[in-house]
Structures are given as structure tokens and as C-alpha cells.
Motif scaffolding. Structure first.
Motif, PDB file in Angstrom:
ATOM      1  N   GLY A   1       0.822  -1.209   0.000  1.00  0.00           N
ATOM      2  CA  GLY A   1       0.000   0.000   0.000  1.00  0.00           C
ATOM      3  C   GLY A   1       0.856   1.259   0.000  1.00  0.00           C
ATOM      4  N   ASN A   2       1.938   1.241   0.771  1.00  0.00           N
ATOM      5  CA  ASN A   2       2.859   2.378   0.767  1.00  0.00           C
ATOM      6  C   ASN A   2       3.544   2.533  -0.585  1.00  0.00           C
ATOM      7  OD1 ASN A   2       2.241   3.028   3.386  1.00  0.00           O
ATOM      8  ND2 ASN A   2       4.150   2.243   4.257  1.00  0.00           N
ATOM      9  N   ALA A   3       3.910   1.405  -1.213  1.00  0.00           N
ATOM     10  CA  ALA A   3       4.534   1.472  -2.545  1.00  0.00           C
ATOM     11  C   ALA A   3       3.565   2.093  -3.545  1.00  0.00           C
ATOM     12  CB  ALA A   3       4.958   0.069  -3.000  1.00  0.00           C
ATOM     13  N   LEU A   4       2.313   1.738  -3.446  1.00  0.00           N
ATOM     14  CA  LEU A   4       1.294   2.299  -4.336  1.00  0.00           C
ATOM     15  C   LEU A   4       1.083   3.783  -4.056  1.00  0.00           C
ATOM     16  CD1 LEU A   4      -0.979   1.858  -6.435  1.00  0.00           C
ATOM     17  CD2 LEU A   4      -2.462   1.251  -4.517  1.00  0.00           C
ATOM     18  N   ARG A   5       0.978   4.132  -2.789  1.00  0.00           N
ATOM     19  CA  ARG A   5       0.671   5.517  -2.402  1.00  0.00           C
ATOM     20  C   ARG A   5       1.864   6.458  -2.552  1.00  0.00           C
ATOM     21  NH1 ARG A   5      -3.066   7.750  -0.134  1.00  0.00           N
ATOM     22  NH2 ARG A   5      -3.830   8.267   1.845  1.00  0.00           N
ATOM     23  N   HIS A   6       3.053   6.009  -2.143  1.00  0.00           N
ATOM     24  CA  HIS A   6       4.206   6.912  -2.074  1.00  0.00           C
ATOM     25  C   HIS A   6       5.305   6.597  -3.089  1.00  0.00           C
ATOM     26  CE1 HIS A   6       2.470   8.390   1.629  1.00  0.00           C
ATOM     27  NE2 HIS A   6       2.484   7.161   2.134  1.00  0.00           N
ATOM     28  N   GLY A   7       5.302   5.391  -3.664  1.00  0.00           N
ATOM     29  CA  GLY A   7       6.398   4.989  -4.540  1.00  0.00           C
ATOM     30  C   GLY A   7       6.008   4.791  -5.982  1.00  0.00           C
ATOM     31  N   HIS A   8       4.796   5.207  -6.330  1.00  0.00           N
ATOM     32  CA  HIS A   8       4.284   4.996  -7.680  1.00  0.00           C
ATOM     33  C   HIS A   8       4.952   5.913  -8.704  1.00  0.00           C
ATOM     34  CE1 HIS A   8       0.968   5.801 -10.744  1.00  0.00           C
ATOM     35  NE2 HIS A   8       1.486   4.634 -11.044  1.00  0.00           N
ATOM     36  N   VAL A   9       5.427   5.309  -9.767  1.00  0.00           N
ATOM     37  CA  VAL A   9       5.933   6.032 -10.928  1.00  0.00           C
ATOM     38  C   VAL A   9       5.185   5.463 -12.133  1.00  0.00           C
ATOM     39  CG1 VAL A   9       7.940   6.450 -12.411  1.00  0.00           C
ATOM     40  CG2 VAL A   9       8.223   6.426  -9.924  1.00  0.00           C
ATOM     41  N   PRO A  10       4.517   6.307 -12.913  1.00  0.00           N
ATOM     42  CA  PRO A  10       3.746   5.777 -14.050  1.00  0.00           C
ATOM     43  C   PRO A  10       4.585   4.852 -14.933  1.00  0.00           C
ATOM     44  CG  PRO A  10       3.291   8.101 -13.753  1.00  0.00           C
ATOM     45  CD  PRO A  10       4.429   7.761 -12.824  1.00  0.00           C
ATOM     46  N   GLY A  11       3.999   3.720 -15.261  1.00  0.00           N
ATOM     47  CA  GLY A  11       4.670   2.764 -16.134  1.00  0.00           C
ATOM     48  C   GLY A  11       5.657   1.836 -15.442  1.00  0.00           C
ATOM     49  N   ARG A  12       5.836   1.975 -14.134  1.00  0.00           N
ATOM     50  CA  ARG A  12       6.787   1.144 -13.388  1.00  0.00           C
ATOM     51  C   ARG A  12       6.042   0.259 -12.397  1.00  0.00           C
ATOM     52  NH1 ARG A  12      12.105   2.965 -13.386  1.00  0.00           N
ATOM     53  NH2 ARG A  12      12.432   0.831 -12.674  1.00  0.00           N
ATOM     54  N   LEU A  13       6.573  -0.923 -12.156  1.00  0.00           N
ATOM     55  CA  LEU A  13       5.973  -1.904 -11.268  1.00  0.00           C
ATOM     56  C   LEU A  13       6.569  -1.810  -9.862  1.00  0.00           C
ATOM     57  CD1 LEU A  13       6.217  -4.957 -13.704  1.00  0.00           C
ATOM     58  CD2 LEU A  13       4.287  -3.379 -13.411  1.00  0.00           C
ATOM     59  N   PHE A  14       5.906  -2.429  -8.901  1.00  0.00           N
ATOM     60  CA  PHE A  14       6.532  -2.642  -7.601  1.00  0.00           C
ATOM     61  C   PHE A  14       6.703  -4.143  -7.424  1.00  0.00           C
ATOM     62  CE2 PHE A  14       2.030  -2.686  -6.297  1.00  0.00           C
ATOM     63  CZ  PHE A  14       1.976  -3.714  -5.375  1.00  0.00           C
ATOM     64  N   ARG A  15       7.667  -4.541  -6.609  1.00  0.00           N
ATOM     65  CA  ARG A  15       8.012  -5.963  -6.432  1.00  0.00           C
ATOM     66  C   ARG A  15       7.865  -6.363  -4.975  1.00  0.00           C
ATOM     67  NH1 ARG A  15      13.402  -8.090  -8.966  1.00  0.00           N
ATOM     68  NH2 ARG A  15      11.947  -8.229 -10.688  1.00  0.00           N
TER      69      ARG A  15
END
Length: 142
Positions: free
Chosen positions: A56-70
Motif C-alpha cells: 500500500g505504501n509502494a502504491l501511495r508513495h512509490g508509484h511512478v507511471p509505467g513502473r511496477l513494484f516488487r
């Protein structure tokens, strides 16, 4: 931080997710299933909650358009390590004390309450937030 060489990896699972709210749900469910399949159903709920908060933090604070989280789960004889990496490394997270009325801001406090060890690692691109749970019966658990 990496797991010590004297504690070899037994299982490892890495999944990349599109940064959408449904991915947080999928990551949480996947983590719970993997931990239970690896023989530690008693840790499945804590692992799922940690993944949920970090994703949830990666989505809220670490989101960069076109990039994934792992999301990476690593099991050794003594430790379950949960790590979530995202592509945004400009601001590193830290626990804060939200007001009682705040609807956000408790994720790292929850992680800190569940995991005896956690931290942040800067990456070439982005950051990784990790938490470690001791397995029942491991030396750190005794």
C-alpha cells in the motif's frame, strides 16, 4: 540488509505488480498462501498484513507511471523476510505519529509492531522496505 550466509535460503518468491489497489490485495493473498505452503501457516496473517502495508505504501508513495513494484518473500531456517521495492527513491519512509483523526500514516507503525527487524535499503532505482519475522522455534524466538 541481506540474510546471513550461514542461514541459506530455503524458498524465495518474487512477484512484480502493476501499481493499482487490486495488486495490493493480490500481493497480500499471495504472500499468505506462500507462507502457509512453505509450512508456516501461523505466520501467514502477519506476513499478509506486512505485505499489505508495504505494498500500500509502494502504491501511495512509490508509484511512478509505467513502473511496477516488487514483493519478495525469502524463507530460511530461522527467518521469513518480506521486502517490497518500488521505483521512487527520492523520499525514504520513516514511522510517524499520526493524529487520532488521521486516516493514513500507520503502516510502518504496524510493520514495526509485527516485525522484530525492519528497514529501508536504497537501490540504484528506487528503494526497498523489508521486514523480518522469526520462525517459531528459531534461536531469536526463544
Amino acid at each position: 540488509m541481506s540474510i546471513a550466509p550461514q542461514d541459506p535460503v530455503i524458498h524465495e518468491d518474487r512477484v512484480d505488480y502493476v501499481p493499482t489497489p487490486i495488486s495490493v490485495t493480490r500481493a497480500r493473498r499471495h504472500a499468505a498462501r506462500m507462507v502457509a505452503e512453505w509450512g508456516h501457516p501461523a505466520l501467514a496473517d502477519d506476513a499478509a498484513l506486512i505485505v499489505s502495508e508495504l505494498a500500500g505504501n509502494a502504491l501511495r508513495h512509490g508509484h511512478v507511471p509505467g513502473r511496477l513494484f516488487r514483493v519478495c518473500l525469502t524463507l530460511t531456517k530461522t527467518t521469513l523476510r518480506i521486502a517490497v521495492a518500488d521505483p521512487k527513491g527520492e523520499r525514504l519512509p520513516h514511522p510517524r505519529q499520526p493524529s487520532p483523526e488521521a486516516t493514513h500514516g500507520r503502516g510502518l507503525l504496524i510493520v514495526r509492531a509485527l516485525a522484530p527487524r525492519w528497514g529501508v535499503r536504497e537501490r540504484t532505482v528506487g528503494k526497498e522496505i523489508w521486514a523480518e519475522l522469526d520462525l517459531p522455534g528459531s534461536p531469536a524466538e526463544r
